[in-house]
Enzyme design. Sequence first.
Site, PDB file in Angstrom:
ATOM      1  CE  LYS A   9     -14.627 -16.667 -23.391  1.00  0.00           C
ATOM      2  NZ  LYS A   9     -14.455 -17.941 -22.636  1.00  0.00           N
ATOM      3  CE1 TYR A  49     -14.404 -15.674 -17.704  1.00  0.00           C
ATOM      4  CE2 TYR A  49     -12.469 -14.871 -18.868  1.00  0.00           C
ATOM      5  CZ  TYR A  49     -13.738 -15.424 -18.886  1.00  0.00           C
ATOM      6  OH  TYR A  49     -14.335 -15.752 -20.076  1.00  0.00           O
ATOM      7  CG  ASN A 112     -15.032 -21.233 -24.166  1.00  0.00           C
ATOM      8  OD1 ASN A 112     -14.446 -20.153 -24.247  1.00  0.00           O
ATOM      9  ND2 ASN A 112     -15.564 -21.671 -23.039  1.00  0.00           N
ATOM     10  CG  HIS A 115     -17.949 -13.852 -21.091  1.00  0.00           C
ATOM     11  ND1 HIS A 115     -17.838 -14.593 -19.940  1.00  0.00           N
ATOM     12  CD2 HIS A 115     -18.658 -12.742 -20.751  1.00  0.00           C
ATOM     13  CE1 HIS A 115     -18.441 -13.940 -18.938  1.00  0.00           C
ATOM     14  NE2 HIS A 115     -18.936 -12.813 -19.403  1.00  0.00           N
ATOM     15  CD  GLU A 126     -19.520 -10.936 -16.444  1.00  0.00           C
ATOM     16  OE1 GLU A 126     -20.245 -10.956 -17.485  1.00  0.00           O
ATOM     17  OE2 GLU A 126     -19.187 -11.971 -15.836  1.00  0.00           O
TER      18      GLU A 126
HETATM   19  P1  GTP Z   1     -17.437 -17.652 -19.751  1.00  0.00           P
HETATM   20  O1  GTP Z   1     -18.691 -17.309 -20.487  1.00  0.00           O
HETATM   21  O2  GTP Z   1     -16.188 -17.356 -20.533  1.00  0.00           O
HETATM   22  O3  GTP Z   1     -17.415 -17.054 -18.355  1.00  0.00           O
HETATM   23  O4  GTP Z   1     -17.460 -19.249 -19.602  1.00  0.00           O
HETATM   24  P2  GTP Z   1     -18.401 -20.122 -18.626  1.00  0.00           P
HETATM   25  O5  GTP Z   1     -19.204 -19.229 -17.739  1.00  0.00           O
HETATM   26  O6  GTP Z   1     -19.103 -21.099 -19.476  1.00  0.00           O
HETATM   27  O7  GTP Z   1     -17.320 -20.909 -17.749  1.00  0.00           O
HETATM   28  P3  GTP Z   1     -16.491 -20.373 -16.474  1.00  0.00           P
HETATM   29  O8  GTP Z   1     -16.915 -18.990 -16.121  1.00  0.00           O
HETATM   30  O9  GTP Z   1     -16.540 -21.426 -15.449  1.00  0.00           O
HETATM   31  O10 GTP Z   1     -15.014 -20.329 -17.054  1.00  0.00           O
HETATM   32  C1  GTP Z   1     -14.527 -19.214 -17.780  1.00  0.00           C
HETATM   33  C2  GTP Z   1     -13.679 -19.694 -18.933  1.00  0.00           C
HETATM   34  O11 GTP Z   1     -12.541 -20.356 -18.416  1.00  0.00           O
HETATM   35  C3  GTP Z   1     -14.340 -20.720 -19.824  1.00  0.00           C
HETATM   36  O12 GTP Z   1     -15.154 -20.163 -20.821  1.00  0.00           O
HETATM   37  C4  GTP Z   1     -13.137 -21.400 -20.425  1.00  0.00           C
HETATM   38  O13 GTP Z   1     -12.589 -20.628 -21.504  1.00  0.00           O
HETATM   39  C5  GTP Z   1     -12.166 -21.395 -19.279  1.00  0.00           C
HETATM   40  N1  GTP Z   1     -12.249 -22.661 -18.547  1.00  0.00           N
HETATM   41  C6  GTP Z   1     -13.224 -23.077 -17.696  1.00  0.00           C
HETATM   42  N2  GTP Z   1     -12.979 -24.291 -17.218  1.00  0.00           N
HETATM   43  C7  GTP Z   1     -11.794 -24.667 -17.791  1.00  0.00           C
HETATM   44  C8  GTP Z   1     -10.997 -25.834 -17.688  1.00  0.00           C
HETATM   45  O14 GTP Z   1     -11.316 -26.792 -16.990  1.00  0.00           O
HETATM   46  N3  GTP Z   1      -9.834 -25.831 -18.428  1.00  0.00           N
HETATM   47  C9  GTP Z   1      -9.458 -24.796 -19.211  1.00  0.00           C
HETATM   48  N4  GTP Z   1      -8.314 -24.869 -19.907  1.00  0.00           N
HETATM   49  N5  GTP Z   1     -10.196 -23.685 -19.339  1.00  0.00           N
HETATM   50  C10 GTP Z   1     -11.342 -23.625 -18.626  1.00  0.00           C
HETATM   51 MG    MG Z   2     -18.369 -17.674 -16.659  1.00  0.00          MG
END
Ligand code: GTP
Ligand code: MG
Length: 149
Positions: A9, A49, A112, A115, A126
């Site tokens: 990212k 997303y 974080n 991805h 994707e």
């Molecule tokens: P990705 O690998 O990026 O898809 O992350 P993930 O699969 O571990 O989590 P998810 O797909 O649920 O969420 C995508 C991204 O949204 C996360 O990696 C975070 O950067 C962001 N995100 C998820 N939950 C939160 C939250 O509660 N608050 C905030 N600020 N960002 C969030």
């Molecule tokens: Mg995810």
Amino acid sequence: IERTFIAVKPDGVQRGLVGNIIARFEARGFRLVALKLVRPGKEHLEQHYAELKDKPFFPGLIEYMNSGPIVAMVWEGLDVVKTGRAMLGATNPLASAPGTIRGDYAIAVGRNVAHGSDSVENAEREIALWFKPEELVDWEQSQKAWIYE
Ligand code: GTP
Ligand code: MG
């Protein structure tokens, strides 16, 4: 054999973590199938997303993902979707074990650094979103016999 979509990212690129993240997947033995540095724009990121579009953090997530270049990659190998997620660590870096990418390099959930696809179906979706078929490179991994029994 399975493929996954992994991305560094914008924060990971800005913080100079690209080489380190690639090195982990390489050293693990996975095969690199595609790689590019891109700024795909908001519409593309919203598609990426799409499952999260009703979440309160969605606008901030898109702004974050659109804030700089992203390194987009496809990695291939046995169980690479699940293993890639394990290498990334938990979504919230504070819940990620040390030794994982997020557990070693991140603090905030909204910063974080990387991805990874969360299922084989999403990986396929994707990969098709981020890469044209001709960008996926077929090559013989010479170490293969030393990685798989
Ligand atoms: P990705 O690998 O990026 O898809 O992350 P993930 O699969 O571990 O989590 P998810 O797909 O649920 O969420 C995508 C991204 O949204 C996360 O990696 C975070 O950067 C962001 N995100 C998820 N939950 C939160 C939250 O509660 N608050 C905030 N600020 N960002 C969030
Ligand atoms: Mg995810």
